[in-house]
Scaffold this motif. Structure first.
Motif, PDB file in Angstrom:
ATOM      1  N   ASN A 257       0.823  -1.205   0.000  1.00 25.06           N
ATOM      2  CA  ASN A 257       0.000   0.000   0.000  1.00 25.06           C
ATOM      3  C   ASN A 257       0.856   1.254   0.000  1.00 25.06           C
ATOM      4  O   ASN A 257       1.952   1.282   0.528  1.00 25.06           O
ATOM      5  N   SER A 258       0.328   2.291  -0.562  1.00 26.82           N
ATOM      6  CA  SER A 258       0.974   3.602  -0.469  1.00 26.82           C
ATOM      7  C   SER A 258       0.213   4.424   0.563  1.00 26.82           C
ATOM      8  O   SER A 258      -0.750   3.971   1.161  1.00 26.82           O
ATOM      9  N   PHE A 259       0.690   5.644   0.789  1.00 25.78           N
ATOM     10  CA  PHE A 259       0.034   6.497   1.789  1.00 25.78           C
ATOM     11  C   PHE A 259      -1.356   6.956   1.346  1.00 25.78           C
ATOM     12  O   PHE A 259      -2.078   7.580   2.110  1.00 25.78           O
ATOM     13  N   SER A 260      -1.718   6.622   0.149  1.00 22.14           N
ATOM     14  CA  SER A 260      -3.072   6.993  -0.312  1.00 22.14           C
ATOM     15  C   SER A 260      -4.099   5.916   0.037  1.00 22.14           C
ATOM     16  O   SER A 260      -5.303   6.148  -0.108  1.00 22.14           O
ATOM     17  N   ASP A 261      -3.623   4.744   0.506  1.00 19.63           N
ATOM     18  CA  ASP A 261      -4.535   3.646   0.817  1.00 19.63           C
ATOM     19  C   ASP A 261      -4.495   3.364   2.309  1.00 19.63           C
ATOM     20  O   ASP A 261      -3.416   3.256   2.911  1.00 19.63           O
ATOM     21  N   PHE A 273      -1.645   4.378   7.623  1.00 21.08           N
ATOM     22  CA  PHE A 273      -1.174   4.143   6.261  1.00 21.08           C
ATOM     23  C   PHE A 273       0.249   3.595   6.381  1.00 21.08           C
ATOM     24  O   PHE A 273       1.147   4.261   6.916  1.00 21.08           O
ATOM     25  N   TRP A 274       0.474   2.398   5.895  1.00 23.31           N
ATOM     26  CA  TRP A 274       1.780   1.710   6.037  1.00 23.31           C
ATOM     27  C   TRP A 274       2.417   1.539   4.674  1.00 23.31           C
ATOM     28  O   TRP A 274       1.746   1.270   3.674  1.00 23.31           O
ATOM     29  N   ASN A 275       3.730   1.698   4.640  1.00 13.79           N
ATOM     30  CA  ASN A 275       4.418   1.564   3.362  1.00 13.79           C
ATOM     31  C   ASN A 275       5.811   0.967   3.603  1.00 13.79           C
ATOM     32  O   ASN A 275       6.492   1.317   4.566  1.00 13.79           O
ATOM     33  N   PHE A 276       6.205   0.039   2.734  1.00 18.17           N
ATOM     34  CA  PHE A 276       7.574  -0.503   2.768  1.00 18.17           C
ATOM     35  C   PHE A 276       8.205  -0.288   1.402  1.00 18.17           C
ATOM     36  O   PHE A 276       7.621  -0.643   0.375  1.00 18.17           O
ATOM     37  N   VAL A 282      10.878   1.869   6.013  1.00 18.10           N
ATOM     38  CA  VAL A 282       9.474   1.680   6.377  1.00 18.10           C
ATOM     39  C   VAL A 282       8.919   3.019   6.837  1.00 18.10           C
ATOM     40  O   VAL A 282       9.608   3.819   7.476  1.00 18.10           O
ATOM     41  N   ASP A 283       7.677   3.269   6.478  1.00 14.26           N
ATOM     42  CA  ASP A 283       6.990   4.499   6.871  1.00 14.26           C
ATOM     43  C   ASP A 283       5.592   4.127   7.334  1.00 14.26           C
ATOM     44  O   ASP A 283       4.977   3.194   6.819  1.00 14.26           O
ATOM     45  N   PHE A 284       5.109   4.886   8.303  1.00 11.52           N
ATOM     46  CA  PHE A 284       3.681   4.804   8.565  1.00 11.52           C
ATOM     47  C   PHE A 284       3.176   6.188   8.943  1.00 11.52           C
ATOM     48  O   PHE A 284       3.922   7.038   9.455  1.00 11.52           O
ATOM     49  N   SER A 285       1.927   6.406   8.632  1.00  8.92           N
ATOM     50  CA  SER A 285       1.286   7.678   8.945  1.00  8.92           C
ATOM     51  C   SER A 285      -0.058   7.385   9.582  1.00  8.92           C
ATOM     52  O   SER A 285      -0.789   6.487   9.142  1.00  8.92           O
TER      53      SER A 285
END
Length: 875
Positions: A257-261, A273-276, A282-285
């Motif tokens: 997933n991207s930060f848009s999902d 919103f999780w992204n690898f 790794v990022d999460f918002s």
């Protein structure tokens, strides 16, 4: 095969070594001064002073890092990290305290210290501390201050954090922490990494799983919106797909997933919103973290093979509405040092393979199926690999145990990747995972029993090779298996001596002795032999019985001692290394000229001569011997002329050398010639050039514990005392002699160097040298009391030295020069003019930061001169 793996855990704590310029507590500072002078006879005399010593006293030192700023909500808490470092020169513990400066608009409550020994930003326990543990010089200790604000607090306040030495309470360092009461969003981020021993090998290493937790806490008065965390993983960590979890929802977060999902929603309607990313980021918002809410995101990573032994650190960053907030603490895991080595027919990843293996690849056995002749050479290439997680060097050796079925007399050599250069010591260093090739060279004895090739899995011969880690001793073994036949030799090397020619394959006679011994074919007269440096020639025949014409390389099967030489010459006298072509059934001839070293020891030295066909490998050997006779030769040096005062004592040093090749165990060492003077010869046991309590009077080599070995030297001191009634100018000559009969029956071959003459002349000049010291604590020239006794000094303090030369004789001493140098841990200083170097009664010394000297034209009888200077102890 059989592998031993050593795991050496790297102990990583909050401590780190700091460079210490200052000497450690208890170090000894001390030295002696030296002076020279001329007496009335014009002789230059050298004298030394007593030794003065100073002991370095322990001093305290501390640094505290670092100033910290943070936001805090009314009634909330802040966690402020600090590090204490012991910069003293001895072990010390430090008292911790914190006080408010009352410059702000609020009072912080309950400022409490907690330990953070691993410095990960999280307290190690809930037990408050008020002091550090005992820290060695240069060691560090982490701590956390938990600050609690009052519920009505506002504004900004500062606090002074202090670490004070328990050795010296006046030695302190401080930090200033700033806390600002904020009514806005405040969010704390704490990162932790926990490694598990998934490999079940009692260490943390490649392949083990690491659980990473990013815990956030919204401690502000308002919600934190658009909260984002970014974590870039170290190269030694690889993200585990599908492992991410949010504490507020069930199920895994979607890596793609991207930060848009939206990945998940909690019970309060907040979305994550999780992204690898493929670059191990790794990022999460989270769109909103309500005030007072805590949560965490957990994911997993595996330690990669790229992770070297040591510490892996990681820090995560955070923003709220695009504004940077303080980063997380630095989380760490420790990758244990792992030592594993491999020797086999190929590397573990099959990227490097033995070039000689005739068997199955990957079976850890290097097989050789080619037939060899008696005395032939078997070459088998192996691959060694460093499977450790740090670079290492590997040794390789042949295991001479029950697995070795090669015939007695087989010689083994290990050569490098070029197949030629011997491996001396170890191969490497090899990087992590790096491989290298080595070759086992086995040379069969020329009398090896012929055997048929193996038709089973049991080798004709086998031996194990072992490789070991230099760093840990971890080891591995592999098998060198020879499956071929040993063929009967068809070349015969013989001596051209009737009765001792050495027919057939046996390189020795029937009694395991050499066939021919130089100068004594009966081998029964040890007194016969050749002198060191004299050449001896063995005449050799080579019979070709191989069925076809052949030529044979000539060499020594085993090297001669260092300094010995050998030449092979044909009938014309030309130097050769090959016999040239010898027809089938014919005999070739050559000469072997052996020259022992000039210092060759007495006794028999074997000369193992070998011929080998360069085509078929057929070979034969003959073992002869060179007998070097006993050479007795001792010498003593050298004539000396010295002075002594009436009734005085003088020590005269001489060196006795054994120039022969036999240990001298008996033979006289004597002195003669005195009428009024007296003396004795002492063995200078500690080789310091002076007679000490441990030195022994000797008059024969049999007084030495083990005699005097060939090539060794013996330091002796001839201590002479003059008569008290002697007058200036009176002299006597003593002759020191070494006996010409040695070891009872031996005769010195050069008796002309067995004596020296010492001339002792009475003079009336006599100068003594004394050294004194005191401590100038502030390096400001403060005058103290000079003493010869041991003193205590601290790093950064100064020592003032005085060297006094006094003429105790009846005549003037001229050209008196005093020399001294700065001891270890010190440098000569003049304290910016407060402690100038000085000469008395007059003069200007010459000095650098490391040495000093002063010259006095004349010192009259009863008079004295002195030299003063100051050194500063390193700090």
């Amino acid at each position: 095969m059989i592998r031993s793996v050593s795991a050496a855990a790297v102990l990583v704590t909050a401590f780190s070594a700091a460079a210490q310029a200052a000497p450690q507590a208890g170090a000894v500072i001390g030295n002696q001064a030296v002076a020279t002078y001329e007496n009335t006879a014009g002789d230059t005399i050298t004298i030394t002073s007593n030794t003065v010593e100073t002991i370095v006293r322990q001093v305290a030192g501390v640094t505290l890092t670092s100033d910290t700023s943070d936001n805090i909500a009314p009634g909330g808490k802040a966690f402020l990290p600090h590090i204490v470092t012991n910069v003293g020169n001895g072990a010390d513990a430090f008292t911790l305290s914190v006080s408010e400066n009352d410059t702000g608009a609020f009072d912080a409550q309950n400022l409490v210290f907690y330990p953070d020994a691993n410095m990960d930003g999280v307290a190690d326990s809930a037990t408050p501390i008020t002091e550090t543990p005992l820290l060695a010089p240069g060691e560090q200790f982490g701590l956390i201050i938990e600050a609690t604000a009052g519920s009505t607090a506002s504004g900004t306040d500062t606090m002074t954090v202090t670490a004070a030495s328990q050795l010296d309470s006046g030695t302190t360092d401080t930090n200033t922490d700033t806390l600002t009461v904020s009514n806005g969003a405040i969010i704390e981020l704490v990162k932790s990494m926990v490694a598990a021993d998934d490999n079940a090998n009692n260490r943390i290493d490649a392949g083990d799983l690491v659980t990473i937790t990013l815990a956030y806490s919204s401690t502000g008065l308002v919600d934190a919106t658009n909260y984002k965390v970014t974590d870039v993983l170290d190269d030694g960590l690889a993200y585990v797909a599908g492992s991410a979890r949010w504490s507020d929802a069930s199920g895994a977060l979607n890596d793609s997933n991207s930060f848009s999902d939206v990945d998940a929603t909690n019970g309060s309607g907040n979305n994550i919103f999780w992204n690898f990313n493929d670059d191990d980021t790794v990022d999460f918002s989270i769109d909103r973290v309500a005030s007072g809410r805590t949560g965490s995101v957990t994911f997993q990573a595996r330690i990669t093979s790229a992770a070297d032994a040591g510490v892996i650190t990681n820090t995560a960053t955070q923003t709220v509405e695009g504004t940077d907030f303080p980063s997380s603490n630095t989380a760490t895991i420790v990758v244990d040092a792992e030592f594993e080595v491999d020797i086999a027919d190929q590397s573990p990843n099959a990227s490097m393979t033995s070039g000689t293996d005739d068997g199955t690849s990957g079976d850890d056995i290097v097989s050789e199926t080619t037939n060899v002749y008696q005395g032939g050479v078997i070459r088998q290439e192996f691959v060694i690999t460093n499977n450790s997680n740090q670079s290492d060097s590997l040794s390789v050796s042949v295991l001479d145990d029950s697995n070795n079925t090669y015939p007695a007399g087989t010689t083994f050599r290990i050569v490098g990747a070029d197949g030629i250069t011997p491996v001396i010591g170890s191969v490497g260093p090899l990087a992590i995972g790096e491989s290298a090739k080595v070759t086992l060279v086995a040379t069969l004895p020329s009398d090896a029993t012929p055997v048929a090739a193996s038709t089973t899995s049991t080798p004709t011969y086998q031996v194990y090779l072992e490789t070991k880690s230099d760093a840990s001793g971890a080891s591995d073994t592999s098998v060198a298996a020879f499956m071929g036949a040993v063929l009967a030799s068809s070349v015969d090397l013989e001596n051209d001596v009737t009765g001792s020619e050495g027919d057939g394959a046996n390189p020795r006679d029937g009694s395991s002795n050499p066939w021919v011994v130089s100068e004594d074919s009966t081998q029964t007269t040890p007194s016969l032999g050749i002198a060191p440096g004299d050449a001896y020639t063995f005449e050799m025949n080579v019979q070709n019985n191989g069925g076809t014409s052949d030529s044979y390389n000539i060499s020594l099967a085993n090297p001669l001692p260092a300094g010995w030489t050998v030449e092979f010459r044909d009938a014309s006298g030309s130097i050769i290394t090959n016999t040239g072509t010898i027809p089938d059934g014919d005999t070739g001839t050559f000469s072997v000229i052996v020259t022992p070293a000039e210092d060759a020891v007495a006794g028999d030295t074997e000369v193992d001569i070998q011929v080998q066909s360069a085509v078929s490998g057929q070979s034969d050997r003959i073992v002869n011997a060179i007998r070097v006779r006993n050479i007795y030769d001792v010498s003593i040096v050298s004539d000396q002329a010295v002075q002594a005062s009436p009734g005085g004592v003088v020590d005269i040093a001489h060196t006795i050398t054994n120039n022969g090749n036999v240990t001298i165990t008996s033979g006289t060492i004597s002195a003669s010639g005195f009428s009024n003077f007296s003396g004795a010869i002492f063995r200078d046991v500690n080789n310091n050039g002076a007679v000490d309590a441990g030195d022994e009077v000797i008059d024969n080599f049999d007084d030495l514990p083990s005699g005097l070995a060939a090539g060794d030297t013996l330091s002796v001191i001839y201590r002479v005392q003059s008569p008290s009634t002697g007058t200036a100018g009176v002299s006597e000559v003593a002759t020191l002699s070494l006996g010409e009969t040695l070891n009872g029956t031996g005769s010195d071959i050069t008796p002309g160097d067995n004596t020296v003459e010492d001339t002792i002349t009475i003079v009336t000049g006599d100068v003594t040298l004394e050294k004194y010291q005191y401590i100038d604590a502030d390096c400001d020239g403060t005058v103290g009391t000079f003493t010869k006794t041991r003193q205590d000094v601290e790093p950064g303090q100064c020592i003032r030295y005085r060297i006094v030369a006094e003429n105790t004789g009846a005549f003037a001493a001229t050209n008196v020069e005093i020399f001294d140098s700065a001891p270890a841990y010190t440098a000569i200083t003049e304290c910016a003019g407060d402690c100038d170097a000085a000469m008395s009664p007059s003069g200007t010394p010459t000095f650098t930061s490391t040495s000093i000297s002063g010259t006095y034209a004349e010192v009259l009888p009863g008079g004295s001169v002195d030299l003063e200077f100051t050194v500063e102890v390193d700090n």
